[in-house]
Design a protein around this motif. Structure first.
Motif, PDB file in Angstrom:
ATOM      1  N   PRO A   6      11.738  66.088  66.733  1.00 41.39           N
ATOM      2  CA  PRO A   6      11.384  65.403  65.466  1.00 41.39           C
ATOM      3  C   PRO A   6      11.435  66.334  64.258  1.00 41.39           C
ATOM      4  N   TRP A   7      11.197  67.617  64.454  1.00 40.78           N
ATOM      5  CA  TRP A   7      11.319  68.580  63.353  1.00 40.78           C
ATOM      6  C   TRP A   7      12.775  68.762  62.957  1.00 40.78           C
ATOM      7  N   ALA A   8      13.668  68.780  63.952  1.00 43.70           N
ATOM      8  CA  ALA A   8      15.097  68.857  63.627  1.00 43.70           C
ATOM      9  C   ALA A   8      15.564  67.586  62.928  1.00 43.70           C
ATOM     10  N   ASP A   9      14.997  66.441  63.321  1.00 42.95           N
ATOM     11  CA  ASP A   9      15.354  65.187  62.636  1.00 42.95           C
ATOM     12  C   ASP A   9      14.941  65.252  61.164  1.00 42.95           C
ATOM     13  N   ALA A  10      13.749  65.819  60.916  1.00 41.79           N
ATOM     14  CA  ALA A  10      13.296  65.943  59.526  1.00 41.79           C
ATOM     15  C   ALA A  10      14.243  66.838  58.724  1.00 41.79           C
ATOM     16  N   GLY A  53      22.216  60.608  57.737  1.00 40.19           N
ATOM     17  CA  GLY A  53      20.765  60.562  57.680  1.00 40.19           C
ATOM     18  C   GLY A  53      20.214  59.223  58.151  1.00 40.19           C
ATOM     19  N   LYS A  54      20.897  58.125  57.730  1.00 41.54           N
ATOM     20  CA  LYS A  54      20.461  56.803  58.182  1.00 41.54           C
ATOM     21  C   LYS A  54      20.554  56.682  59.705  1.00 41.54           C
ATOM     22  N   ASN A  55      21.618  57.272  60.273  1.00 43.57           N
ATOM     23  CA  ASN A  55      21.764  57.218  61.744  1.00 43.57           C
ATOM     24  C   ASN A  55      20.628  57.969  62.446  1.00 43.57           C
ATOM     25  N   VAL A  56      20.211  59.096  61.830  1.00 41.73           N
ATOM     26  CA  VAL A  56      19.107  59.854  62.427  1.00 41.73           C
ATOM     27  C   VAL A  56      17.840  59.020  62.417  1.00 41.73           C
ATOM     28  N   LEU A  57      17.556  58.365  61.287  1.00 42.88           N
ATOM     29  CA  LEU A  57      16.355  57.533  61.211  1.00 42.88           C
ATOM     30  C   LEU A  57      16.443  56.345  62.170  1.00 42.88           C
ATOM     31  N   GLU A  58      17.604  55.759  62.285  1.00 44.99           N
ATOM     32  CA  GLU A  58      17.768  54.605  63.169  1.00 44.99           C
ATOM     33  C   GLU A  58      17.606  55.004  64.630  1.00 44.99           C
ATOM     34  N   ASP A  59      18.199  56.154  65.013  1.00 45.08           N
ATOM     35  CA  ASP A  59      18.115  56.579  66.411  1.00 45.08           C
ATOM     36  C   ASP A  59      16.686  56.944  66.816  1.00 45.08           C
ATOM     37  N   SER A  60      15.949  57.550  65.903  1.00 46.62           N
ATOM     38  CA  SER A  60      14.586  57.978  66.242  1.00 46.62           C
ATOM     39  C   SER A  60      13.544  56.917  65.917  1.00 46.62           C
ATOM     40  N   GLY A  61      13.942  55.850  65.193  1.00 51.69           N
ATOM     41  CA  GLY A  61      12.990  54.804  64.814  1.00 51.69           C
ATOM     42  C   GLY A  61      11.983  55.289  63.783  1.00 51.69           C
ATOM     43  N   ALA A  62      12.365  56.267  62.984  1.00 57.24           N
ATOM     44  CA  ALA A  62      11.440  56.889  62.025  1.00 57.24           C
ATOM     45  C   ALA A  62      11.730  56.391  60.603  1.00 57.24           C
ATOM     46  N   TRP A  63      10.807  56.694  59.706  1.00 54.66           N
ATOM     47  CA  TRP A  63      10.975  56.446  58.263  1.00 54.66           C
ATOM     48  C   TRP A  63      10.726  57.764  57.542  1.00 54.66           C
ATOM     49  N   ALA A  64      11.083  57.857  56.254  1.00 55.41           N
ATOM     50  CA  ALA A  64      10.967  59.116  55.520  1.00 55.41           C
ATOM     51  C   ALA A  64      10.543  58.853  54.081  1.00 55.41           C
ATOM     52  N   ILE A  65       9.786  59.842  53.520  1.00 57.73           N
ATOM     53  CA  ILE A  65       9.402  59.821  52.101  1.00 57.73           C
ATOM     54  C   ILE A  65       9.590  61.221  51.539  1.00 57.73           C
ATOM     55  N   LEU A  66       9.847  61.279  50.219  1.00 57.81           N
ATOM     56  CA  LEU A  66       9.994  62.563  49.537  1.00 57.81           C
ATOM     57  C   LEU A  66       8.891  62.645  48.492  1.00 57.81           C
ATOM     58  N   LEU A  67       8.040  63.701  48.601  1.00 58.24           N
ATOM     59  CA  LEU A  67       6.900  63.864  47.701  1.00 58.24           C
ATOM     60  C   LEU A  67       7.225  64.889  46.636  1.00 58.24           C
ATOM     61  N   ASP A  68       6.780  64.565  45.403  1.00 61.13           N
ATOM     62  CA  ASP A  68       6.968  65.486  44.282  1.00 61.13           C
ATOM     63  C   ASP A  68       6.017  66.662  44.436  1.00 61.13           C
ATOM     64  N   ASN A  69       6.496  67.848  44.154  1.00 58.52           N
ATOM     65  CA  ASN A  69       5.725  69.063  44.358  1.00 58.52           C
ATOM     66  C   ASN A  69       4.519  69.124  43.430  1.00 58.52           C
ATOM     67  N   ILE A 119       8.699  64.139  54.224  1.00 56.76           N
ATOM     68  CA  ILE A 119       7.855  63.810  55.379  1.00 56.76           C
ATOM     69  C   ILE A 119       8.552  62.727  56.200  1.00 56.76           C
ATOM     70  N   LEU A 120       8.664  62.985  57.490  1.00 61.17           N
ATOM     71  CA  LEU A 120       9.287  62.022  58.413  1.00 61.17           C
ATOM     72  C   LEU A 120       8.180  61.386  59.250  1.00 61.17           C
ATOM     73  N   GLY A 121       8.067  60.050  59.158  1.00 59.95           N
ATOM     74  CA  GLY A 121       7.063  59.328  59.951  1.00 59.95           C
ATOM     75  C   GLY A 121       7.676  58.793  61.246  1.00 59.95           C
ATOM     76  N   ASN A 122       7.233  59.282  62.377  1.00 62.13           N
ATOM     77  CA  ASN A 122       7.777  58.866  63.677  1.00 62.13           C
ATOM     78  C   ASN A 122       7.011  57.666  64.230  1.00 62.13           C
ATOM     79  N   PRO A 123       7.603  56.954  65.169  1.00 66.30           N
ATOM     80  CA  PRO A 123       6.885  55.811  65.766  1.00 66.30           C
ATOM     81  C   PRO A 123       5.523  56.248  66.310  1.00 66.30           C
TER      82      PRO A 123
END
Length: 469
Positions: A43-47, A68-84, A133-137
């Motif tokens: 999951p860290w490599a997916d992120a 990137g979409k394929n990575v999220l689809e294969d792992s069933g995860a979602w992602a967000i980008l936070l401002d520093n 941040i990558l949110g996994n199932p």
């Protein structure tokens, strides 16, 4: 006893070895399963892959590539980008679940990075100065949120693992030795009892422990054997006493028959034919007396009731005396005797009962005379062979066929056969000879003589020794 204990130890050793092999196989299987799960991706490599696939657009928004979409689809995860700076969400994937916050304080951000967002296990990756941040199932990962370990414990982990290994080995060894000693304590009396059964000693094993039922069966078997042995000895003693009593009771009337027959045979008032009939009665009475004596002697030899008065004898001199006695009893020379012992063999010393051995030799000579009514030449000799003293009586008479010889060697005698087979051998002469020879540690050999007749050889160990193997 030693072999049985060795077998028990071997089984216990196999049990302990099987446990070790099972642990090793389980460890190998665990590694294989873990490796197969790791191959599915980290999951860290997916992120990191999603972070690399995210690119900014000119209007300030962001675009995720197909990879990137394929990575999220294969792992069933979602992602967000936070401002520093502000902690707000600058970008989110299309499959962002409802209820995911759009803004994070420092405390919330530290919780999200370390563990979960709304029960979704998270992994992170840097995106410039910002954070992806990558949110996994929810049921895909288990995360330890307080993974703080003592440095000395980590530094000394190999020694600690070895200590645990040796400790477990010591526990297994103690269990093994305790099991072995416990099994041996329970089995040893039973094994000793089983080994004592053939020796005829009384056997009793305490009926306790794991093998109490086996000990009880052994005790019942021992008691049954003792009872059978007692009944058998009682039966043997009754048989010996009965034969001895009958032999004693028959001697007096038989002696009277022989005496009167002898008087009639010598009477001048009777005709020649009548005297011959009286002579036949006398001879048959003598034969009956000899048969009774043979039966009595056989019974005593068979049940070890005949004591052996052994002393050192010269077999050459003994055989010569028996031959001379038979020559003196054969005035008509119908059965001439030949002495065929080598002149160089003056002595052949054996430990034997003189009377019994004379009886055996006499039986062989009488056997040759009985089976050759028309006369024959009987040869006697003594020789040494491989530590044995061989006394041989042979003749040039009618002999026996090969089938008769096989029957003499192999067919059981009716006196010693405990079955009801029809083919049983009769005649006590050779049987008594064999018993006398075996009582002296030797045996009897029967075969054809070189002259075409019958040959019987008594072999007895020299100087009271035993036959060489």
């Amino acid at each position: 006893m030693k072999n049985t204990l060795k077998l028990i130890r071997r089984f216990l050793f196999i049990l302990i070895l099987s446990v070790f092999l099972l642990l090793i196989l389980n460890f190998i299987l665990f590694c294989m399963v873990s490796y197969s799960q790791l191959e599915s991706g980290s999951p860290w490599a997916d992120a990191d892959a999603v972070s690399a696939a995210l690119t900014p657009k000119k209007d300030g928004s962001y675009q995720l590539s197909q990879d990137g979409k394929n990575v999220l689809e294969d792992s069933g995860a979602w992602a967000i980008l936070l401002d520093n700076g502000s902690g707000t969400v600058k970008w989110s994937s299309d499959n962002l679940p409802e209820g995911i916050p759009k803004r994070y304080s420092l405390a919330e951000l530290s919780w999200a990075i370390r563990g979960y967002i709304e029960d979704y296990p998270t992994t992170t990756s840097e995106y410039g100065d910002d954070l992806l941040i990558l949110g996994n199932p929810k049921t895909s990962l288990w995360k330890s949120m307080w993974n703080t370990f003592d440095y000395n414990m980590i530094a000394h982990l190999p020694q600690t693992l070895l200590l645990f290994l040796f400790f477990n080995l010591a526990i297994i060894f103690i269990i093994y030795m305790t099991s072995v000693s416990g099994v041996l304590r329970s089995v040893k009396p039973i094994i000793q009892g089983i080994e004592a059964l053939p020796k005829g000693t009384d056997v009793y094993v305490k009926e306790k422990g794991v093998f109490s039922s086996l000990a009880a069966s052994l005790n019942r078997t021992s008691e049954k054997l003792r009872n059978q042995e007692y009944r058998l000895k009682k039966k043997e003693n009754a048989r010996v006493n009965w034969i001895s009593g009958v032999s004693h009771d028959i001697r007096t009337p038989l002696s009277m028959v022989m005496g009167y027959a002898s008087q009639l045979e010598e009477s001048k008032s009777l005709s020649e034919e009548e005297r011959k009939k009286a002579g036949v009665i006398r001879l048959q009475s003598i034969r009956m007396k000899n048969l009774i004596n043979d039966l009595n002697l056989f019974s005593k030899l068979e049940y070890n009731a005949q004591p052996l008065h052994q002393r050192m004898l010269n077999a050459v001199s003994l055989l010569r005396m028996v031959v001379v006695d038979f020559l003196n009893m054969d005035p008509d020379s119908r059965y001439p005797m030949e002495w065929n012992t080598s002149e160089s063999l003056a002595t052949c010393m054996i430990q034997a009962d003189e009377n019994l051995l004379k009886r055996a030799i006499s039986n062989l000579i009488v056997n040759a005379q009985v089976h050759n009514p028309n006369g024959c030449t009987i040869t006697a000799n003594v020789r040494e062979n491989q530590g044995m003293c061989c006394i041989t009586i042979s003749d040039n008479g009618v002999g026996v066929t090969e089938e008769q010889l096989v029957s003499l060697r192999d067919t059981p005698h009716y006196m010693v056969c405990d079955g009801s087979t029809e083919e049983q051998r009769h005649g006590l002469g050779l049987l008594i000879v064999k018993q006398i020879a075996e009582a002296h540690g030797g045996g009897l050999k029967l075969c054809h003589s070189p002259e075409g007749g019958f040959l019987a050889c008594i072999y007895i160990p020299k100087n009271g020794g035993w036959p060489k193997k």
